[in-house]
Design a protein around this motif. Structure first.
Motif, mmCIF file in Angstrom:
data_model
loop_
_atom_site.group_PDB
_atom_site.id
_atom_site.type_symbol
_atom_site.label_atom_id
_atom_site.label_comp_id
_atom_site.label_asym_id
_atom_site.label_seq_id
_atom_site.Cartn_x
_atom_site.Cartn_y
_atom_site.Cartn_z
ATOM 1 N N GLU A 50 29.468 35.314 30.841
ATOM 2 C CA GLU A 50 29.357 34.743 32.063
ATOM 3 C C GLU A 50 30.389 35.564 33.202
ATOM 4 N N PRO A 51 29.807 35.733 34.354
ATOM 5 C CA PRO A 51 30.748 36.604 35.444
ATOM 6 C C PRO A 51 31.624 35.436 35.926
ATOM 7 N N MET A 52 33.050 36.033 36.306
ATOM 8 C CA MET A 52 33.979 35.164 36.769
ATOM 9 C C MET A 52 33.531 34.452 37.913
ATOM 10 N N PRO A 53 33.627 33.149 38.238
ATOM 11 C CA PRO A 53 33.188 32.577 39.488
ATOM 12 C C PRO A 53 33.914 32.909 40.592
ATOM 13 N N LEU A 54 33.406 33.100 41.745
ATOM 14 C CA LEU A 54 34.104 33.766 42.840
ATOM 15 C C LEU A 54 35.337 33.017 43.181
ATOM 16 N N ALA A 55 35.463 31.695 43.144
ATOM 17 C CA ALA A 55 36.555 30.986 43.294
ATOM 18 C C ALA A 55 37.845 31.098 42.441
ATOM 19 N N MET A 56 37.540 31.478 41.198
ATOM 20 C CA MET A 56 38.599 31.691 40.027
ATOM 21 C C MET A 56 38.685 33.320 40.532
ATOM 22 N N GLN A 57 37.905 34.195 40.773
ATOM 23 C CA GLN A 57 38.324 35.463 41.285
ATOM 24 C C GLN A 57 39.320 35.505 42.462
ATOM 25 N N HIS A 58 39.163 34.771 43.467
ATOM 26 C CA HIS A 58 40.167 34.616 44.696
ATOM 27 C C HIS A 58 41.416 33.997 43.733
ATOM 28 N N LYS A 59 41.296 33.108 43.177
ATOM 29 C CA LYS A 59 42.675 32.412 42.872
ATOM 30 C C LYS A 59 43.347 33.534 41.913
ATOM 31 N N VAL A 60 42.731 34.382 40.808
ATOM 32 C CA VAL A 60 43.360 35.351 40.317
ATOM 33 C C VAL A 60 44.062 36.453 41.121
ATOM 34 N N ARG A 61 43.120 36.981 42.087
ATOM 35 C CA ARG A 61 43.538 37.801 43.231
ATOM 36 C C ARG A 61 44.921 37.164 43.915
ATOM 37 N N ALA A 62 45.015 35.947 44.053
ATOM 38 C CA ALA A 62 46.155 35.385 44.897
ATOM 39 C C ALA A 62 47.227 35.258 43.910
ATOM 40 N N ASN A 63 47.146 35.118 42.613
ATOM 41 C CA ASN A 63 48.038 35.286 41.678
ATOM 42 C C ASN A 63 48.842 36.570 41.911
ATOM 43 N N TRP A 64 47.892 37.564 41.543
ATOM 44 C CA TRP A 64 48.535 39.051 41.872
ATOM 45 C C TRP A 64 49.300 39.301 43.186
ATOM 46 N N GLN A 65 48.944 38.780 44.281
ATOM 47 C CA GLN A 65 49.595 39.078 45.587
ATOM 48 C C GLN A 65 51.036 37.997 45.282
ATOM 49 N N GLN A 93 35.318 47.445 41.532
ATOM 50 C CA GLN A 93 34.803 48.255 40.465
ATOM 51 C C GLN A 93 34.146 47.752 39.128
ATOM 52 N N CYS A 94 34.718 46.668 38.712
ATOM 53 C CA CYS A 94 34.404 45.645 37.663
ATOM 54 C C CYS A 94 33.780 44.374 37.953
ATOM 55 N N GLN A 95 32.904 43.994 36.810
ATOM 56 C CA GLN A 95 32.305 42.630 36.589
ATOM 57 C C GLN A 95 33.378 41.680 36.038
ATOM 58 N N PRO A 96 34.346 41.073 36.843
ATOM 59 C CA PRO A 96 35.349 40.049 36.103
ATOM 60 C C PRO A 96 34.500 39.172 35.251
ATOM 61 N N ARG A 97 35.216 38.936 33.970
ATOM 62 C CA ARG A 97 34.785 37.639 33.096
ATOM 63 C C ARG A 97 36.158 36.741 32.813
ATOM 64 N N ALA A 144 45.559 49.210 31.621
ATOM 65 C CA ALA A 144 44.085 49.584 31.767
ATOM 66 C C ALA A 144 43.671 48.600 32.828
ATOM 67 N N TYR A 145 44.083 47.107 32.687
ATOM 68 C CA TYR A 145 43.701 46.046 33.548
ATOM 69 C C TYR A 145 44.349 46.259 34.628
ATOM 70 N N TYR A 146 45.524 46.265 35.120
ATOM 71 C CA TYR A 146 46.365 46.257 36.336
ATOM 72 C C TYR A 146 46.368 47.401 36.881
ATOM 73 N N GLN A 147 46.387 48.709 36.216
ATOM 74 C CA GLN A 147 46.817 49.922 36.990
ATOM 75 C C GLN A 147 45.629 50.576 37.077
ATOM 76 N N GLN A 148 44.618 50.664 36.140
ATOM 77 C CA GLN A 148 43.498 51.424 36.127
ATOM 78 C C GLN A 148 42.315 50.948 36.456
ATOM 79 N N ALA A 149 42.270 49.693 36.772
ATOM 80 C CA ALA A 149 41.042 49.031 37.165
ATOM 81 C C ALA A 149 39.982 49.231 36.100
ATOM 82 N N ARG A 150 40.327 48.908 34.817
ATOM 83 C CA ARG A 150 39.382 48.970 33.641
ATOM 84 C C ARG A 150 39.474 47.489 33.232
ATOM 85 N N ASN A 151 38.240 47.139 32.406
ATOM 86 C CA ASN A 151 37.950 45.737 32.128
ATOM 87 C C ASN A 151 38.242 45.309 30.666
#
Length: 210
Positions: free
Chosen positions: A57-72, A90-94, A125-132
């Protein structure tokens, strides 16, 4: 599970992590520095904690926002940490990290210390190269880039033996009482002791180890 052995072992330091945990990625430079200065009596055992189980299943948008906020937040806390935010377009997060966990174990099954090389490759790959790394195709490509036997790696990645190893790691993490990553647990004559980790100061960790 991987071991780094020292000449006289009277205690074990458990490092519990997940290959796709962003805070574990930020902790990587300090953890490397800590390992280089550990007391000789310590045995290090790394444990895969398994952040998120298998799912297509794709990662829910709310979870995507949470993970991106963690990166920040990590960038604010550990400024030297590099993130490529193109991943989110560029990727479909799961929300699935078990494949990456199995990849570490499958690499180590082929070659001593290949697990740690796979871990670093997954993080880069994940954090620097935008690979999933939730995608099998990404993990197979990384195995090829590491000059592993790609056919064997592909087989091992799906094997009951590697799955069993992962489950043993998850069980050990539970036994150690760990629910967040990264975590450091010292097991000595006094029992299990949680070590407070720092993302900026290796000495703050080493001072707790004696």
């Amino acid at each position: 599970m991987q071991n780094s052995n020292y000449s006289t072992k009277t205690a074990t330091l458990y490092y519990i992590y997940d290959p796709m945990c962003s805070w574990c990625y930020a902790f990587r430079p300090i953890w490397r520095e800590v390992q280089q200065q550990l007391p000789r009596q310590l045995q290090v055992t790394t444990v895969l904690g398994g952040l998120a189980p298998d799912t297509e299943e794709p990662m829910p948008l709310a979870m995507q926002h949470k993970v991106r906020a963690n990166w920040q937040q990590i960038i604010q806390t550990v400024p030297a940490t590099i993130f490529n935010f193109d991943f989110w377009t560029q990727c479909q997060p799961r929300r699935s990290t078990y494949p990456a966990c199995r990849a570490v174990l499958a690499a180590e099954a082929q070659q001593l210390n290949a697990g740690s090389k796979m871990l670093e490759a997954i993080q880069n790959a994940y954090y620097q190269q935008a690979r999933n790394p939730s995608e099998t195709s990404t993990l197979l490509a990384l195995a090829t880039e590491l000059a592993l036997d790609s056919a064997r790696f592909a087989c091992d990645l799906q094997s009951p033996e590697i799955q069993n190893q992962l489950e043993q790691n998850l069980d050990l993490a539970d036994q150690l009482g760990v629910s967040s990553f990264p975590s450091l647990i010292l097991h000595n004559q006094q029992g299990l002791n949680r070590i407070q980790h720092s993302y900026l100061d290796a000495k703050a960790i080493l001072n707790q180890l004696g």
